[in-house]
Design a protein around this motif. Structure first.
Motif, PDB file in Angstrom:
ATOM      1  N   ARG A 167      26.099  36.446 -22.233  1.00 18.33           N
ATOM      2  CA  ARG A 167      27.414  35.849 -22.506  1.00 18.33           C
ATOM      3  C   ARG A 167      28.485  36.923 -22.417  1.00 18.33           C
ATOM      4  N   GLY A 168      29.687  36.490 -22.043  1.00 23.74           N
ATOM      5  CA  GLY A 168      30.764  37.449 -21.937  1.00 23.74           C
ATOM      6  C   GLY A 168      32.106  36.777 -21.749  1.00 23.74           C
ATOM      7  N   THR A 169      33.097  37.585 -21.425  1.00 21.82           N
ATOM      8  CA  THR A 169      34.479  37.143 -21.250  1.00 21.82           C
ATOM      9  C   THR A 169      34.986  37.641 -19.908  1.00 21.82           C
ATOM     10  N   LEU A 170      35.701  36.802 -19.192  1.00 20.26           N
ATOM     11  CA  LEU A 170      36.232  37.188 -17.894  1.00 20.26           C
ATOM     12  C   LEU A 170      37.349  38.197 -18.059  1.00 20.26           C
ATOM     13  N   TYR A 171      37.157  39.377 -17.480  1.00 14.70           N
ATOM     14  CA  TYR A 171      38.149  40.452 -17.547  1.00 14.70           C
ATOM     15  C   TYR A 171      39.141  40.336 -16.393  1.00 14.70           C
ATOM     16  N   SER A 172      38.642  40.082 -15.196  1.00 15.17           N
ATOM     17  CA  SER A 172      39.482  39.979 -14.005  1.00 15.17           C
ATOM     18  C   SER A 172      38.704  39.219 -12.933  1.00 15.17           C
ATOM     19  N   PHE A 173      39.404  38.749 -11.899  1.00 11.92           N
ATOM     20  CA  PHE A 173      38.717  38.063 -10.811  1.00 11.92           C
ATOM     21  C   PHE A 173      39.565  38.088  -9.549  1.00 11.92           C
ATOM     22  N   THR A 174      38.910  37.792  -8.440  1.00  6.97           N
ATOM     23  CA  THR A 174      39.587  37.629  -7.159  1.00  6.97           C
ATOM     24  C   THR A 174      38.942  36.459  -6.435  1.00  6.97           C
ATOM     25  N   ILE A 175      39.696  35.784  -5.615  1.00  4.91           N
ATOM     26  CA  ILE A 175      39.171  34.674  -4.828  1.00  4.91           C
ATOM     27  C   ILE A 175      38.815  35.193  -3.441  1.00  4.91           C
ATOM     28  N   GLN A 176      37.577  34.973  -3.033  1.00  4.39           N
ATOM     29  CA  GLN A 176      37.102  35.376  -1.713  1.00  4.39           C
ATOM     30  C   GLN A 176      37.304  34.200  -0.754  1.00  4.39           C
ATOM     31  N   ARG A 177      38.061  34.411   0.289  1.00  3.82           N
ATOM     32  CA  ARG A 177      38.381  33.335   1.233  1.00  3.82           C
ATOM     33  C   ARG A 177      37.757  33.573   2.600  1.00  3.82           C
ATOM     34  N   TYR A 178      36.664  34.300   2.640  1.00  2.00           N
ATOM     35  CA  TYR A 178      35.963  34.534   3.900  1.00  2.00           C
ATOM     36  C   TYR A 178      34.496  34.170   3.711  1.00  2.00           C
ATOM     37  N   ARG A 179      33.835  33.855   4.809  1.00  2.00           N
ATOM     38  CA  ARG A 179      32.410  33.546   4.736  1.00  2.00           C
ATOM     39  C   ARG A 179      31.620  34.840   4.550  1.00  2.00           C
ATOM     40  N   PRO A 180      30.728  34.867   3.566  1.00  2.00           N
ATOM     41  CA  PRO A 180      29.909  36.065   3.367  1.00  2.00           C
ATOM     42  C   PRO A 180      28.841  36.181   4.456  1.00  2.00           C
ATOM     43  N   PRO A 181      28.151  37.327   4.540  1.00  2.00           N
ATOM     44  CA  PRO A 181      27.073  37.490   5.520  1.00  2.00           C
ATOM     45  C   PRO A 181      25.979  36.448   5.304  1.00  2.00           C
ATOM     46  N   ALA A 182      25.149  36.258   6.312  1.00  2.00           N
ATOM     47  CA  ALA A 182      24.142  35.185   6.323  1.00  2.00           C
ATOM     48  C   ALA A 182      23.265  35.139   5.073  1.00  2.00           C
ATOM     49  N   LEU A 183      22.800  36.284   4.582  1.00  2.00           N
ATOM     50  CA  LEU A 183      21.931  36.290   3.403  1.00  2.00           C
ATOM     51  C   LEU A 183      22.608  35.625   2.209  1.00  2.00           C
ATOM     52  N   PHE A 184      23.928  35.732   2.124  1.00  2.00           N
ATOM     53  CA  PHE A 184      24.666  35.219   0.983  1.00  2.00           C
ATOM     54  C   PHE A 184      25.399  33.919   1.287  1.00  2.00           C
ATOM     55  N   ALA A 185      24.929  33.177   2.274  1.00  2.00           N
ATOM     56  CA  ALA A 185      25.608  31.953   2.694  1.00  2.00           C
ATOM     57  C   ALA A 185      25.673  30.936   1.560  1.00  2.00           C
ATOM     58  N   LEU A 186      26.848  30.396   1.353  1.00  2.00           N
ATOM     59  CA  LEU A 186      27.063  29.306   0.395  1.00  2.00           C
ATOM     60  C   LEU A 186      27.355  28.064   1.235  1.00  2.00           C
ATOM     61  N   GLU A 187      26.514  27.064   1.132  1.00  2.00           N
ATOM     62  CA  GLU A 187      26.720  25.841   1.905  1.00  2.00           C
ATOM     63  C   GLU A 187      26.784  24.652   0.963  1.00  2.00           C
ATOM     64  N   PRO A 188      27.745  23.780   1.091  1.00  2.00           N
ATOM     65  CA  PRO A 188      28.857  23.905   2.025  1.00  2.00           C
ATOM     66  C   PRO A 188      29.770  25.051   1.586  1.00  2.00           C
ATOM     67  N   TRP A 189      30.294  25.782   2.573  1.00  2.00           N
ATOM     68  CA  TRP A 189      31.117  26.935   2.273  1.00  2.00           C
ATOM     69  C   TRP A 189      32.459  26.504   1.687  1.00  2.00           C
ATOM     70  N   HIS A 190      32.945  27.277   0.750  1.00  2.00           N
ATOM     71  CA  HIS A 190      34.268  27.084   0.154  1.00  2.00           C
ATOM     72  C   HIS A 190      34.689  28.417  -0.451  1.00  2.00           C
ATOM     73  N   PRO A 191      35.987  28.657  -0.626  1.00  2.00           N
ATOM     74  CA  PRO A 191      36.399  29.889  -1.299  1.00  2.00           C
ATOM     75  C   PRO A 191      35.728  29.977  -2.674  1.00  2.00           C
ATOM     76  N   TYR A 192      35.393  31.179  -3.078  1.00  2.00           N
ATOM     77  CA  TYR A 192      34.702  31.369  -4.350  1.00  2.00           C
ATOM     78  C   TYR A 192      35.299  32.574  -5.068  1.00  2.00           C
TER      79      TYR A 192
END
Length: 143
Positions: A60-85
């Protein structure tokens, strides 16, 4: 998903064998410094000993900071269906700051929100599906 076994992207960094996932790090037996990911010896310059042992990291924890990734990651890390994360820096209860995917709708993410460790299956349509750690909103925090 296919019938293939799911494995952790980095097996030494994530425990999948219990009801709740856990990050696997190391703790110095001499000074108590906690590390994630695992290290082979203590790197604390003020520590005379260097012996480390396996340690489970708080989920458990608290969110300190974040960024939105708006590009498709490399194949090993594919998120389908793809969306910003979101990638977040999370202050976990054990005093570490850990980076991971924040698996929550991007519009709902707020600095300071309580999070809990979870897992996210990546590339699940392939024979080499893997799981990584992620963080989700902890709606039960403080209840």
């Amino acid at each position: 998903m296919t019938d293939s076994a799911i494995t952790a992207v980095v097996a030494e960094a994530l425990a999948l064998d219990e009801a709740a996932p856990a990050l696997l790090g190391t703790r110095c037996g001499d000074c108590g410094t906690l590390y994630y990911p695992q290290v082979v010896s203590c790197r604390n310059p003020e520590c005379d000993g260097k012996h480390v042992a396996p340690a489970r990291i708080a989920g458990r924890g608290t969110l300190y900071s974040f960024t939105i990734q708006r590009y498709r990651p490399p194949a090993l890390f594919a998120l389908e269906p793809w969306h910003p994360y979101a990638l977040g820096l999370v202050d976990v209860e054990d005093g570490l700051r850990v980076i991971g995917i924040v698996d929550t709708p991007t519009g709902d993410i707020r600095i300071g929100m309580p999070l809990r460790l979870s897992t996210l299956v990546l590339n699940d349509e392939a024979e080499d599906a893997v799981v990584t750690h992620s963080f989700v909103a902890d709606h039960g925090a403080g209840a």
